[in-house]
Design an enzyme around this catalytic site. Sequence first.
Site, short mmCIF file in Angstrom:
data_model
loop_
_atom_site.label_atom_id
_atom_site.label_comp_id
_atom_site.label_asym_id
_atom_site.label_seq_id
_atom_site.Cartn_x
_atom_site.Cartn_y
_atom_site.Cartn_z
N SER A 41 -71.43 49.20 -88.40
CA SER A 41 -72.55 48.30 -88.66
C SER A 41 -73.81 49.06 -89.02
O SER A 41 -74.78 48.47 -89.49
CB SER A 41 -72.80 47.44 -87.41
OG SER A 41 -72.99 48.27 -86.30
N GLN A 90 -66.95 57.49 -85.02
CA GLN A 90 -67.64 57.06 -83.79
C GLN A 90 -66.63 56.47 -82.82
O GLN A 90 -66.97 56.10 -81.71
CB GLN A 90 -68.69 56.00 -84.14
CG GLN A 90 -69.77 56.50 -85.08
CD GLN A 90 -70.55 55.32 -85.69
OE1 GLN A 90 -71.52 54.84 -85.12
NE2 GLN A 90 -70.12 54.85 -86.84
N ASN A 97 -66.80 47.88 -95.96
CA ASN A 97 -67.08 47.14 -94.74
C ASN A 97 -66.75 45.66 -94.94
O ASN A 97 -66.87 45.15 -96.04
CB ASN A 97 -68.57 47.27 -94.38
CG ASN A 97 -68.77 47.49 -92.91
OD1 ASN A 97 -68.29 48.48 -92.37
ND2 ASN A 97 -69.44 46.57 -92.24
N ASP A 110 -60.73 55.95 -79.89
CA ASP A 110 -59.35 55.50 -79.66
C ASP A 110 -58.27 56.50 -80.06
O ASP A 110 -57.10 56.33 -79.72
CB ASP A 110 -59.11 54.15 -80.39
CG ASP A 110 -59.51 54.19 -81.87
OD1 ASP A 110 -59.29 55.23 -82.53
OD2 ASP A 110 -60.06 53.19 -82.36
N HIS A 131 -68.36 60.52 -80.60
CA HIS A 131 -68.66 59.78 -79.36
C HIS A 131 -67.62 60.04 -78.27
O HIS A 131 -67.51 59.28 -77.32
CB HIS A 131 -68.76 58.28 -79.65
CG HIS A 131 -70.01 57.91 -80.41
ND1 HIS A 131 -70.20 56.68 -81.00
CD2 HIS A 131 -71.14 58.62 -80.67
CE1 HIS A 131 -71.39 56.65 -81.59
NE2 HIS A 131 -71.97 57.81 -81.42
N CYS A 155 -64.68 67.15 -65.57
CA CYS A 155 -65.19 67.18 -64.21
C CYS A 155 -66.71 67.10 -64.22
O CYS A 155 -67.39 67.76 -65.01
CB CYS A 155 -64.73 68.48 -63.54
SG CYS A 155 -65.39 68.64 -61.88
N CYS A 196 -67.49 71.06 -62.50
CA CYS A 196 -67.13 72.29 -63.22
C CYS A 196 -66.94 72.07 -64.72
O CYS A 196 -66.76 73.02 -65.47
CB CYS A 196 -65.91 72.96 -62.60
SG CYS A 196 -64.35 72.12 -62.94
P1 OAD Z 1 -69.79 47.79 -84.70
O1 OAD Z 1 -69.01 46.84 -83.86
O2 OAD Z 1 -71.28 47.85 -84.51
O3 OAD Z 1 -69.59 47.44 -86.22
C1 OAD Z 1 -68.30 47.24 -86.75
C2 OAD Z 1 -68.46 47.00 -88.23
O4 OAD Z 1 -67.16 46.95 -88.77
C3 OAD Z 1 -69.17 45.69 -88.61
O5 OAD Z 1 -70.13 45.98 -89.61
C4 OAD Z 1 -68.03 44.81 -89.18
O6 OAD Z 1 -68.48 44.05 -90.28
C5 OAD Z 1 -67.07 45.86 -89.67
N1 OAD Z 1 -65.67 45.42 -89.66
C6 OAD Z 1 -65.02 44.61 -88.79
N2 OAD Z 1 -63.73 44.51 -89.09
C7 OAD Z 1 -63.53 45.28 -90.18
C8 OAD Z 1 -62.40 45.60 -90.97
N3 OAD Z 1 -61.20 45.11 -90.71
N4 OAD Z 1 -62.57 46.45 -92.01
C9 OAD Z 1 -63.80 46.96 -92.31
N5 OAD Z 1 -64.90 46.68 -91.61
C10 OAD Z 1 -64.78 45.87 -90.55
O7 OAD Z 1 -69.13 49.20 -84.50
P2 OAD Z 1 -69.74 50.65 -84.77
O8 OAD Z 1 -70.64 50.62 -85.96
O9 OAD Z 1 -68.59 51.58 -84.77
O10 OAD Z 1 -71.11 53.72 -79.38
O11 OAD Z 1 -70.60 50.88 -83.49
C11 OAD Z 1 -71.22 52.11 -83.35
C12 OAD Z 1 -71.30 52.51 -81.92
O12 OAD Z 1 -71.90 51.46 -81.16
C13 OAD Z 1 -69.98 52.74 -81.22
O13 OAD Z 1 -69.41 53.99 -81.46
C14 OAD Z 1 -70.35 52.58 -79.80
C15 OAD Z 1 -71.20 51.34 -79.92
O14 OAD Z 1 -72.06 51.07 -78.93
C16 OAD Z 1 -70.83 54.32 -78.18
O15 OAD Z 1 -69.97 53.92 -77.44
C17 OAD Z 1 -71.70 55.48 -77.87
#
Ligand code: OAD
Length: 234
Positions: A183, A96, A207, A99, A114, A122, A125
């Site tokens: 998460s 997701q 996690n 980077d 994502h 664009c 186009c």
């Molecule tokens: P979140 O910020 O919701 O969750 C990050 C998770 O990583 C949490 O459960 C933390 O406990 C865990 N975490 C933090 N540091 C860690 C580490 N060093 N090792 C292991 N786990 C760790 O991020 P995402 O689940 O990726 O969507 O969020 C999903 C989507 O929500 C993103 O892709 C983005 C966002 O809105 C879009 O931009 C469309």
Amino acid sequence: MQKITLKESDLVLILTGAGISAESGIRTFRDSDGLWENHRIEDVATPEGFQKNPSLVWKFYKERYTHALEVNPNPGHYALAELEKRMPNRFLLVTQNVDGLHSRAGSKQVIEMHGTLHTCFCTRCKQKQKMNNIDLSQDIPICSACGKALRPDIVWFGEMPYRMDEIYHGLDKATVFITIGTSGNVYPAAYFITQAQRRGVRTIGINKDKPENIEYIDEFYQGKAGEILPELFS
Ligand code: OAD
């Protein structure tokens, strides 16, 4: 530390989220109280936000892009790239994250569902362009082919994530599903594990905190991905 043992016949699908890049210095979303680097999600991560204020949205993603170039993959990214080398045709990594750190660590089979900070496209186009070919001093970068505004190649809220057919195909075939650093509350990604478990697939979670969908995880390893992944798969 316990080890994850995979069988010769296993097909592995891995889902990663912001947590795997945390140790590279990229902040997770949940750590920012529903904001993304001090911006409201609806301002910088929706088509409506872009329509309302394209230069703010561009400023935001230029900063994210520049930051992504400044940081480096961490041992968690490298551990997954190593794992793929050991099982090249039985491995799919769905992230997701936008980077680009998985590819920089050497992962090959990566689906960036994502989108990515490293390209834009664009608004008319649809031609894709690499960010490193764009003049980022422009407030709103312009398409070299048709002169219309470019937009970041990020899947915003309300838009369809990329390559869903391939992801569902991978989910249909996988025998092991591993979720790392997410998460588990943004759909459709959060739903993949439910599907996997329904098919009787072995589900593994790694996690820092217990994720929302922990009830679907058969084997849970709590800790920082950069610390425990290199050990788990050694
Ligand atoms: P979140 O910020 O919701 O969750 C990050 C998770 O990583 C949490 O459960 C933390 O406990 C865990 N975490 C933090 N540091 C860690 C580490 N060093 N090792 C292991 N786990 C760790 O991020 P995402 O689940 O990726 O969507 O969020 C999903 C989507 O929500 C993103 O892709 C983005 C966002 O809105 C879009 O931009 C469309």
